[in-house]
Structure formats: C-alpha cells, structure tokens
Design a protein around this motif. Structure first.
Motif, PDB file in Angstrom:
ATOM      1  N   HIS A  38       0.868  -1.165   0.000  1.00 42.30           N
ATOM      2  CA  HIS A  38       0.000   0.000   0.000  1.00 42.30           C
ATOM      3  C   HIS A  38       0.911   1.222   0.000  1.00 42.30           C
ATOM      4  N   GLU A  82      -4.484  -8.058   5.662  1.00 45.04           N
ATOM      5  CA  GLU A  82      -5.711  -8.007   4.871  1.00 45.04           C
ATOM      6  C   GLU A  82      -6.604  -9.180   5.222  1.00 45.04           C
ATOM      7  N   ILE A 122      -7.347   3.387   0.340  1.00 45.47           N
ATOM      8  CA  ILE A 122      -7.466   2.688   1.620  1.00 45.47           C
ATOM      9  C   ILE A 122      -7.309   3.712   2.729  1.00 45.47           C
ATOM     10  N   HIS A 140     -11.369  -6.136   0.027  1.00 49.64           N
ATOM     11  CA  HIS A 140     -11.049  -6.768   1.309  1.00 49.64           C
ATOM     12  C   HIS A 140     -10.947  -5.656   2.336  1.00 49.64           C
ATOM     13  N   HIS A 152      -9.065  -4.359   6.361  1.00 48.63           N
ATOM     14  CA  HIS A 152      -7.703  -4.301   6.909  1.00 48.63           C
ATOM     15  C   HIS A 152      -7.650  -4.290   8.435  1.00 48.63           C
ATOM     16  N   GLU A 191      -3.929   1.032  -3.338  1.00 44.97           N
ATOM     17  CA  GLU A 191      -3.455  -0.272  -3.790  1.00 44.97           C
ATOM     18  C   GLU A 191      -3.988  -0.498  -5.193  1.00 44.97           C
TER      19      GLU A 191
HETATM   20 MN   LIG Z   1      -5.249  -3.989   1.028  1.00 42.92          MN
END
Ligand SMILES: [Mn+2]
Ligand SMILES: [Mn+2]
Ligand SMILES: [Zn+2]
Ligand SMILES: [Zn+2]
Lengths: 137, 137
Positions: A32, A101, A70, A88, A90, A80
């Motif tokens: 990230h 993740e 994110i 997904h 975090h 990302e």
């Molecule tokens: Mn991620």
DNA sequence: TATTAATTGAGACTGAGTCTCAATTATATA
DNA sequence: TATATAATTGAGACTCAGTCTCAATTAATA
C-alpha cells in the motif's frame, strides 16, 4: 508497451506524467502506498512530475477503478492496485504499522442486511480494525 | 454544578476552558460535532479559549473516555458523548451528510473471530458505510 | 496562603491536499 | 502529416486541520 495499454484499458488518456506514475506504482508491487511516496519515487527517478499532477493522476486512477483508496485513519490515504486483489478489509497495527488483509463474506452480507433495513444504498465501506499484531504482542 | 462533577467523574482536572468546552458540547445534544464547531460555539459565547486548548481538551476527553472520536473520512474527526450511547457504527450519506447509527452484534462477533484467526489484538475499529440515504435515493 | 505541577494562549508552524492560470501536449480530423 | 481543439501540466500560492513552543497563568494540595 505494458503501461500504455494499462491506461487504455481503463480509458485514461496517455501522458508522460501518468506513465511515469504508473511505472513508479509498479515498483511498489503489492504494498500500500501514499501519494507522497509516489512523489518520492518520481524524484528518485529524476522525474519532474509536479505534486499537483501526481495527486490529480492518482485521484483519476481511483475514479477509473485502476487504484483503490485505503483509509487507515492516518490523516492521508493509501492506495493499492485494484486489479491485484478484490475487495477486502484491513487490520492495522498501531505499533509497527503492519497491514493485515482479510476478506469475510459473512460480514459483507450482514452489512448489506443493515443497509436494507435502513433503506440505505451503499456505495463503499471501510472496515478497519486497529490494534496490535501478534509480533507486537 | 453538573459539568464540574462530570469532569471529576472522568478524573479530568477542572479548568475554566474545559468547563466552557463541556458546556458548548452539551448544547450539541446528540449531534456529532467537530473541534472547529466547538470552537465556533465558544466564540459565539464570547469565550476566549484558544484553538490549541480546544484541541488539547477534546483529545484529553477522548483519552479519558468522555468523548468518542468518529472517523467519517471527511479529513477531520467528529466526536460524540460516549455516555449517551454505547459503541455503534455509522452509515454516512455522501449527498446530504446524514449519519445513521447502527449496532450489529453479529458483525462485532465476526470481527473478533477474524482477529483471533490472525492473532491480532484489536483496540478499536471503524465500520463506516458510505452511500445514499433513502431520502437522497 | 505558599508551593509545585499542570494548563493555557498566541501565533508560528506542519503536512496533506487543492487551486489558478498560462504554457504545453494529446488526440481527432482533414 | 499538419492543424485545430480540448485536455493536461507545472509552479507555487493557498487552504485547512491539527501541532508545537514557551512564557505566563492557574489548579490542586498541604
Ligand atoms: Mn489492502
Ligand atoms: Mn454515532
Ligand atoms: Zn505490529
Ligand atoms: Zn442523504
């Protein structure tokens, strides 16, 4: 070349700044990254892309679905590559900064249920759990 | 007086700035509020509490558990009185700004399960669903 | 009331991100 | 390929939330 076709794929006009940014992002692999990190990467490569253009490009890429922002509550966004993995959430270790993740289909379903009950039309969501990873005890 | 005892209850030293801040926060009733709004409230009431002290006090109150910070991803935090309701999460309408609260024990349990699986020790979490409320279609 | 430690205010500062606008560049078309 | 048009860019000023410094003030406590 690979980066050019990536931009056409997302219908983003090809310009030198954007190609240089894509190339820096490629170097991050799965990590990230923040816009400031992209800028540092550009500078290291002697690129003269401006701060404004870096922010503009990365916003555009997110808009077009190439990147996914994110929010770890750090006061700035990380990004990302959207194609590398699907949605997904975090876990974020406040001690070492590690990002873990996870994907949980039952949680996602329950979220939809909440939205139905409240007659709310979800566009996106952020589920972030902050705490200590196993290494940081 | 009520606000003084509130501060002792949370073992926070009583000072004029803090009492004035508590009193402004009281006027917000159940609303989520930002530090800048508190500051505006202070100014309206002719209080001279400084920006630095307002931020310091509100951070302290959150630390001590009197307030709870809410991150709606707006680039600044909102706060709510922790005692008025227990932990819950938020739906946030990007069109009208409305905040809808919800509490879902099954989601919370599944989060714990994820943490156990990853050997992660959660301290807090934020689940925010962004989209359109029923009025905004 | 005196002592000591905590708190405060003013304003400079930071960091992420946005804005403006003239100059440059990509794309579409002839 | 040359040209027209619209999109993009870079420089740097600017915004906004939040932090920092430090001398002066104030709260707690004895
Ligand atoms: Mn991620
Ligand atoms: Mn709430
Ligand atoms: Zn860790
Ligand atoms: Zn709405």
């Amino acid at each position: 070349m690979k980066n050019k076709s990536l931009l056409s794929q997302y219908s983003i006009r090809k310009t030198r700044p954007r190609l240089q940014i894509i190339s820096v992002i490629g170097k991050f692999k799965n990590r990230h990254f923040s816009v400031e990190e992209v800028l540092k990467g550009l500078r290291r490569g002697k690129s003269k892309v401006s701060r404004a253009s870096a922010y503009r490009a990365i916003n555009l890429f997110s808009q077009k679905g190439l990147l996914r922002p994110i929010d770890l509550g750090k006061g700035f966004l990380l990004y990302e590559r959207a194609s590398q993995k699907s949605h997904h959430d975090h876990l974020y270790c406040i001690n070492c900064g590690k990002i873990i993740e996870f994907k949980d289909q039952s949680i996602e379903k329950l979220q939809m249920k909440v939205c139905r009950k409240k007659r709310f039309h979800p566009k996106s969501h952020t589920l972030r759990i902050t705490g200590l990873c196993k290494e940081c005890l």
